[in-house]
Scaffold this motif. Sequence first.
Motif, PDB file in Angstrom:
ATOM      1  N   UNK A 170      29.616  13.587 -27.663  1.00 26.36           N
ATOM      2  CA  UNK A 170      29.728  14.309 -26.616  1.00 26.36           C
ATOM      3  C   UNK A 170      28.830  15.808 -27.038  1.00 26.36           C
ATOM      4  N   UNK A 171      27.972  16.101 -26.128  1.00 27.17           N
ATOM      5  CA  UNK A 171      27.147  17.280 -26.361  1.00 27.17           C
ATOM      6  C   UNK A 171      27.721  18.639 -25.517  1.00 27.17           C
ATOM      7  N   UNK A 172      27.866  19.609 -26.060  1.00 25.91           N
ATOM      8  CA  UNK A 172      28.543  20.585 -25.328  1.00 25.91           C
ATOM      9  C   UNK A 172      27.323  21.838 -25.084  1.00 25.91           C
ATOM     10  N   UNK A 173      27.084  21.987 -23.916  1.00 34.98           N
ATOM     11  CA  UNK A 173      25.858  22.925 -23.728  1.00 34.98           C
ATOM     12  C   UNK A 173      24.654  22.205 -23.211  1.00 34.98           C
ATOM     13  N   UNK A 174      24.016  22.462 -21.779  1.00 32.03           N
ATOM     14  CA  UNK A 174      22.990  21.941 -21.097  1.00 32.03           C
ATOM     15  C   UNK A 174      21.856  22.907 -21.088  1.00 32.03           C
ATOM     16  N   UNK A 175      21.852  23.397 -22.439  1.00 32.29           N
ATOM     17  CA  UNK A 175      20.361  24.246 -22.665  1.00 32.29           C
ATOM     18  C   UNK A 175      19.407  23.304 -23.439  1.00 32.29           C
ATOM     19  N   UNK A 176      18.301  23.685 -23.846  1.00 30.83           N
ATOM     20  CA  UNK A 176      17.251  22.814 -24.298  1.00 30.83           C
ATOM     21  C   UNK A 176      17.673  22.037 -25.367  1.00 30.83           C
ATOM     22  N   UNK A 177      18.453  22.606 -26.399  1.00 27.79           N
ATOM     23  CA  UNK A 177      18.810  22.041 -27.581  1.00 27.79           C
ATOM     24  C   UNK A 177      19.787  20.891 -27.337  1.00 27.79           C
ATOM     25  N   UNK A 178      20.702  21.048 -26.301  1.00 28.05           N
ATOM     26  CA  UNK A 178      21.680  20.107 -26.136  1.00 28.05           C
ATOM     27  C   UNK A 178      20.998  19.089 -25.477  1.00 28.05           C
ATOM     28  N   UNK A 179      19.989  19.244 -24.502  1.00 20.97           N
ATOM     29  CA  UNK A 179      19.410  18.072 -23.681  1.00 20.97           C
ATOM     30  C   UNK A 179      18.277  17.247 -24.389  1.00 20.97           C
ATOM     31  N   UNK A 180      17.646  18.190 -25.295  1.00 22.23           N
ATOM     32  CA  UNK A 180      16.886  17.161 -26.246  1.00 22.23           C
ATOM     33  C   UNK A 180      17.731  16.313 -26.941  1.00 22.23           C
ATOM     34  N   UNK A 181      18.845  16.902 -27.694  1.00 23.41           N
ATOM     35  CA  UNK A 181      19.617  16.091 -28.441  1.00 23.41           C
ATOM     36  C   UNK A 181      20.414  14.697 -27.618  1.00 23.41           C
ATOM     37  N   UNK A 182      20.592  15.333 -26.400  1.00 20.37           N
ATOM     38  CA  UNK A 182      21.290  13.879 -25.681  1.00 20.37           C
ATOM     39  C   UNK A 182      20.392  12.996 -25.373  1.00 20.37           C
ATOM     40  N   UNK A 183      18.908  13.403 -24.909  1.00 15.15           N
ATOM     41  CA  UNK A 183      17.933  12.433 -24.740  1.00 15.15           C
ATOM     42  C   UNK A 183      17.660  11.558 -26.125  1.00 15.15           C
ATOM     43  N   UNK A 184      17.489  12.077 -27.123  1.00 13.74           N
ATOM     44  CA  UNK A 184      17.301  11.170 -28.463  1.00 13.74           C
ATOM     45  C   UNK A 184      18.292  10.478 -28.887  1.00 13.74           C
ATOM     46  N   UNK A 185      19.592  10.723 -28.658  1.00 13.29           N
ATOM     47  CA  UNK A 185      20.822   9.881 -28.860  1.00 13.29           C
ATOM     48  C   UNK A 185      20.774   8.736 -27.843  1.00 13.29           C
TER      49      UNK A 185
END
Length: 502
Positions: A26-41
Amino acid sequence: MKSLWLDRESRFTSDAIPEEKHFDTIVVGAGLTGMVTALLLSRSGQRVVVFEARTLGAVTTGNTTGKLSLLQGGALSALRGQYSLKVVQGYVEANKSGQAWLTQYLEQQGVPFQRRTAVTFATSDDGAQRLRKEAAVSRDAGLDVHFSRDPGLPFPVIEALELEDQAQIHPMEVLDTLAADIREHGGLVVEDVQVQNVGSSLPLEVSTRKGTFTADTVVIATGTPILDRGLYFAKLEPNRSYAAALRPSPGTQLPQAMYLSIDAPTRSQRTHPTAEGELLLVGGYGHTGGRAASPQQHLNDLLGWANKHYPGAEVTHTWSAQDYQATNLVPFFGKLPRGHGRIFFGTGYNKWGMSNGVAAALSITSDILGGQSDWARIIHHRVTSPQGALQAVRLNASTTKRMIEDKAKVRSNPEITDETRPPEGNGVVGLYKGEPAAVSTVDGKVCRVSASCAHLGGLLTWNDAEKSWDCPLHGSRFTPEGKYLEGPATHHLQKTVGKKKD
């Protein structure tokens, strides 16, 4: 106030709250850090959901100036003043990795961005001296910088430092693309879900306003961590700065580089292409979050500076953003305490989140999937310098002093009553039935909420530029109605003084 980036028709529509209750991450926060992390995972095969308390890019990413640059004002010389050259080189390599990943991704996805020369300029002798130090450290760290006495600005500069082949982006087009890509890989992005806590046992229990979920891993990708583990809120200084987009008068030739002053107040400048012609974007004139007597005056000063040098330009948008500077100047990313090594976070990008934020995502993803880069190991193993430790002491002493002074001051303010009605666009703080209360009038609506921040109880101040209640301690912000906007708080303000917080 609404940023140029957010004032558009987005291709993104939130996913529904998932019926499934367990995710790999679960990623908390839909800014650049969160969205890139979510994509890579998601690309790795994980089942991932992003929970965003507000909307996609609503906080820092959607309110940035969109510069993706390795030339960062006086950042490198400041770092060199506290750390070895190896740590500075590690920081530069981290930013290079973030920049390279993002530009390559945008090229692959067909998302437009512009290559530009980055320029840091000095308008004073002191600034020029600092610029020379920055140049020396930049070269030692492997950046091919060079000096110029004529960077093309419409006002005189003493000296300018340039770095070619940097980039400027439209951050919301980036987030829209990332969101679509996450979904193509089976991930979800859900807006209007505020995470309030993460448990300390496995699987990790994630409590939100709209249900409880579990995950094997949690990534806290909020501007400042919403969990107080590790006390990172005490190691970060919230800085609020201002920006505006202007349409130049006919015939005006706009300088084409990305500019930043090394002198205070900070003044930033770049262009942005539109179908109707180029816009001029200016920014700067910042202050510690919640501690300006009048944020509107800071914005007015920025607009006055822009009008002086670009007379006749029409203001199309104004906005503001909050960034967090680590007391030891290096971004924090990695594992939070008391999370079995399964809770990760990134923060402290100090206004350079377009590269630092992606670098943090790359490092976090490597930690989760196995492996780590040399630059991440260098940054993780740095030792806080005496100057950094002293700055942390000073910051927290200042915060404690402010809390004590505010508690005394509020008792001398006029008492709040049921008839208190500030003038339109204003807010006041005082005691209501013996408790601190905040009353504002916005668009004719009078709201009364607790004046004690929902994080650690700091006395809120009125933001006359954005019509919000801001905390001067750690940067939490709330709407006039008391709804959470950003910062380390995880609750709304109390609606009625004396009752349990919402």
